[in-house]
Design a protein around this motif. Structure first.
Motif, PDB file in Angstrom:
ATOM      1  N   MET A 116       1.527  13.197  19.338  1.00 29.22           N
ATOM      2  CA  MET A 116       2.793  12.520  19.140  1.00 29.22           C
ATOM      3  C   MET A 116       2.741  11.702  17.844  1.00 29.22           C
ATOM      4  O   MET A 116       1.807  10.970  17.587  1.00 29.22           O
ATOM      5  N   GLU A 117       3.761  11.853  17.031  1.00 26.48           N
ATOM      6  CA  GLU A 117       3.829  11.141  15.762  1.00 26.48           C
ATOM      7  C   GLU A 117       4.195   9.677  15.999  1.00 26.48           C
ATOM      8  O   GLU A 117       5.097   9.372  16.770  1.00 26.48           O
ATOM      9  N   THR A 118       3.464   8.782  15.343  1.00 24.98           N
ATOM     10  CA  THR A 118       3.761   7.369  15.513  1.00 24.98           C
ATOM     11  C   THR A 118       4.933   6.973  14.611  1.00 24.98           C
ATOM     12  O   THR A 118       5.079   7.476  13.502  1.00 24.98           O
ATOM     13  N   LYS A 119       5.751   6.075  15.131  1.00 26.63           N
ATOM     14  CA  LYS A 119       6.910   5.612  14.384  1.00 26.63           C
ATOM     15  C   LYS A 119       6.479   4.602  13.320  1.00 26.63           C
ATOM     16  O   LYS A 119       5.533   3.843  13.515  1.00 26.63           O
ATOM     17  N   THR A 120       7.209   4.608  12.228  1.00 26.25           N
ATOM     18  CA  THR A 120       7.004   3.602  11.196  1.00 26.25           C
ATOM     19  C   THR A 120       7.392   2.247  11.775  1.00 26.25           C
ATOM     20  O   THR A 120       8.466   2.092  12.350  1.00 26.25           O
ATOM     21  N   ARG A 121       6.485   1.267  11.620  1.00 24.17           N
ATOM     22  CA  ARG A 121       6.755  -0.091  12.115  1.00 24.17           C
ATOM     23  C   ARG A 121       7.349  -0.924  10.995  1.00 24.17           C
ATOM     24  O   ARG A 121       6.783  -0.999   9.904  1.00 24.17           O
ATOM     25  N   ILE A 122       8.464  -1.546  11.297  1.00 24.95           N
ATOM     26  CA  ILE A 122       9.188  -2.356  10.317  1.00 24.95           C
ATOM     27  C   ILE A 122       9.394  -3.754  10.887  1.00 24.95           C
ATOM     28  O   ILE A 122       9.783  -3.900  12.043  1.00 24.95           O
ATOM     29  N   PRO A 155      -0.407  -2.136  12.793  1.00 27.22           N
ATOM     30  CA  PRO A 155       0.162  -2.795  11.621  1.00 27.22           C
ATOM     31  C   PRO A 155       1.592  -2.357  11.299  1.00 27.22           C
ATOM     32  O   PRO A 155       2.011  -1.248  11.629  1.00 27.22           O
ATOM     33  N   PHE A 156       2.297  -3.260  10.655  1.00 25.84           N
ATOM     34  CA  PHE A 156       3.622  -2.948  10.128  1.00 25.84           C
ATOM     35  C   PHE A 156       3.437  -2.214   8.803  1.00 25.84           C
ATOM     36  O   PHE A 156       2.567  -2.556   8.010  1.00 25.84           O
ATOM     37  N   GLN A 157       4.278  -1.212   8.572  1.00 23.88           N
ATOM     38  CA  GLN A 157       4.234  -0.500   7.295  1.00 23.88           C
ATOM     39  C   GLN A 157       5.207  -1.108   6.289  1.00 23.88           C
ATOM     40  O   GLN A 157       4.961  -1.085   5.092  1.00 23.88           O
ATOM     41  N   LEU A 158       6.331  -1.649   6.803  1.00 27.19           N
ATOM     42  CA  LEU A 158       7.374  -2.171   5.927  1.00 27.19           C
ATOM     43  C   LEU A 158       7.829  -3.553   6.389  1.00 27.19           C
ATOM     44  O   LEU A 158       7.885  -3.825   7.594  1.00 27.19           O
ATOM     45  N   ASN A 168       6.040  -8.510  -7.273  1.00 29.96           N
ATOM     46  CA  ASN A 168       5.992  -7.054  -7.247  1.00 29.96           C
ATOM     47  C   ASN A 168       6.461  -6.446  -5.922  1.00 29.96           C
ATOM     48  O   ASN A 168       5.743  -5.648  -5.304  1.00 29.96           O
ATOM     49  N   PRO A 169       7.679  -6.787  -5.470  1.00 28.39           N
ATOM     50  CA  PRO A 169       8.159  -6.160  -4.233  1.00 28.39           C
ATOM     51  C   PRO A 169       8.396  -4.666  -4.451  1.00 28.39           C
ATOM     52  O   PRO A 169       8.693  -4.237  -5.565  1.00 28.39           O
ATOM     53  N   ASN A 170       8.265  -3.901  -3.392  1.00 29.01           N
ATOM     54  CA  ASN A 170       8.459  -2.457  -3.476  1.00 29.01           C
ATOM     55  C   ASN A 170       9.930  -2.084  -3.552  1.00 29.01           C
ATOM     56  O   ASN A 170      10.274  -0.998  -3.991  1.00 29.01           O
ATOM     57  N   ALA A 171      10.797  -2.999  -3.100  1.00 31.24           N
ATOM     58  CA  ALA A 171      12.240  -2.771  -3.168  1.00 31.24           C
ATOM     59  C   ALA A 171      12.937  -4.115  -3.325  1.00 31.24           C
ATOM     60  O   ALA A 171      12.431  -5.144  -2.876  1.00 31.24           O
ATOM     61  N   LEU A 174       7.966   4.366   1.585  1.00 33.08           N
ATOM     62  CA  LEU A 174       7.011   5.160   2.353  1.00 33.08           C
ATOM     63  C   LEU A 174       6.312   6.202   1.479  1.00 33.08           C
ATOM     64  O   LEU A 174       5.215   6.645   1.796  1.00 33.08           O
ATOM     65  N   ALA A 175       6.948   6.575   0.374  1.00 33.11           N
ATOM     66  CA  ALA A 175       6.354   7.520  -0.579  1.00 33.11           C
ATOM     67  C   ALA A 175       5.590   6.783  -1.686  1.00 33.11           C
ATOM     68  O   ALA A 175       5.293   7.370  -2.730  1.00 33.11           O
ATOM     69  N   ASN A 176       5.285   5.499  -1.464  1.00 27.30           N
ATOM     70  CA  ASN A 176       4.571   4.664  -2.442  1.00 27.30           C
ATOM     71  C   ASN A 176       5.302   4.544  -3.765  1.00 27.30           C
ATOM     72  O   ASN A 176       4.690   4.481  -4.830  1.00 27.30           O
ATOM     73  N   ASP A 177       6.611   4.520  -3.701  1.00 30.24           N
ATOM     74  CA  ASP A 177       7.438   4.379  -4.885  1.00 30.24           C
ATOM     75  C   ASP A 177       8.204   3.058  -4.787  1.00 30.24           C
ATOM     76  O   ASP A 177       8.147   2.378  -3.767  1.00 30.24           O
TER      77      ASP A 177
END
Length: 160
Positions: free
Chosen positions: A1-7, A53-56, A111-114, A134-137
């Motif tokens: 099962m794929e884990t959901k992105t944690r925000i 961990p949270f990703q975002l 240096n925020p990502n967004a 999520l694409a490191n951009d």
């Protein structure tokens, strides 16, 4: 099962939190946690870092609910604390602040990502920012990108 992105969303206005939540529901299936203080956001990031961990992170810059007991007095301090602890989390600023020097300082120093603007943001843009992060951009909303470009041109002219 794929884990959901944690925000993690942190803002002192519940209506803004609800708007971001609704936008995220439109663009994907995420595990989202919310809080209204930077201290609580930092505690959540720190305590979940090893296990889940949270990703975002979406954070405002200014918080009206700061008290004398607050350790972090706003989004900028929260971002600094995250950076100082080397937590692996992508950070999106979502704010109403468009002052050129403040924007420039936040982007240059933190240096925020967004960088998104609350008053001009919709679900499509939030989804786009999430995918970029999520694409490191990086993703800066159009108005912010233009401010940075103009600020850089002025800086170049002053240097000349």
């Amino acid at each position: 099962m794929e884990t959901k992105t944690r925000i993690l969303i942190v803002d002192d206005h519940q209506l803004v939190i609800q708007g971001i939540l609704c936008s995220l529901k439109e663009v994907g299936d995420f595990d989202v946690i919310t809080t209204n203080t930077c201290d609580e956001a930092f505690r959540l990031i720190k305590t979940n870092q090893k296990t889940n961990p949270f990703q975002l992170l979406f954070t405002d810059l200014s918080f009206d609910n700061i008290t004398d007991d607050s350790l972090l007095d706003g989004g900028e301090e929260l971002i600094k604390a995250i950076r100082n602890n080397d937590f692996d989390i992508k950070i999106a600023v979502i704010t109403g602040h468009t002052e050129t020097n403040r924007v420039y300082n936040v982007i240059s120093n933190l240096n925020p990502n967004a960088y998104l603007l609350k008053n001009k943001c919709d679900a499509t843009e939030i989804g786009f920012a999430v995918n970029k992060m999520l694409a490191n951009d990086y993703y800066y909303t159009h108005e912010i990108h233009q401010k940075i470009m103009r600020r850089n041109i002025i800086q170049i002219q002053m240097d000349d």
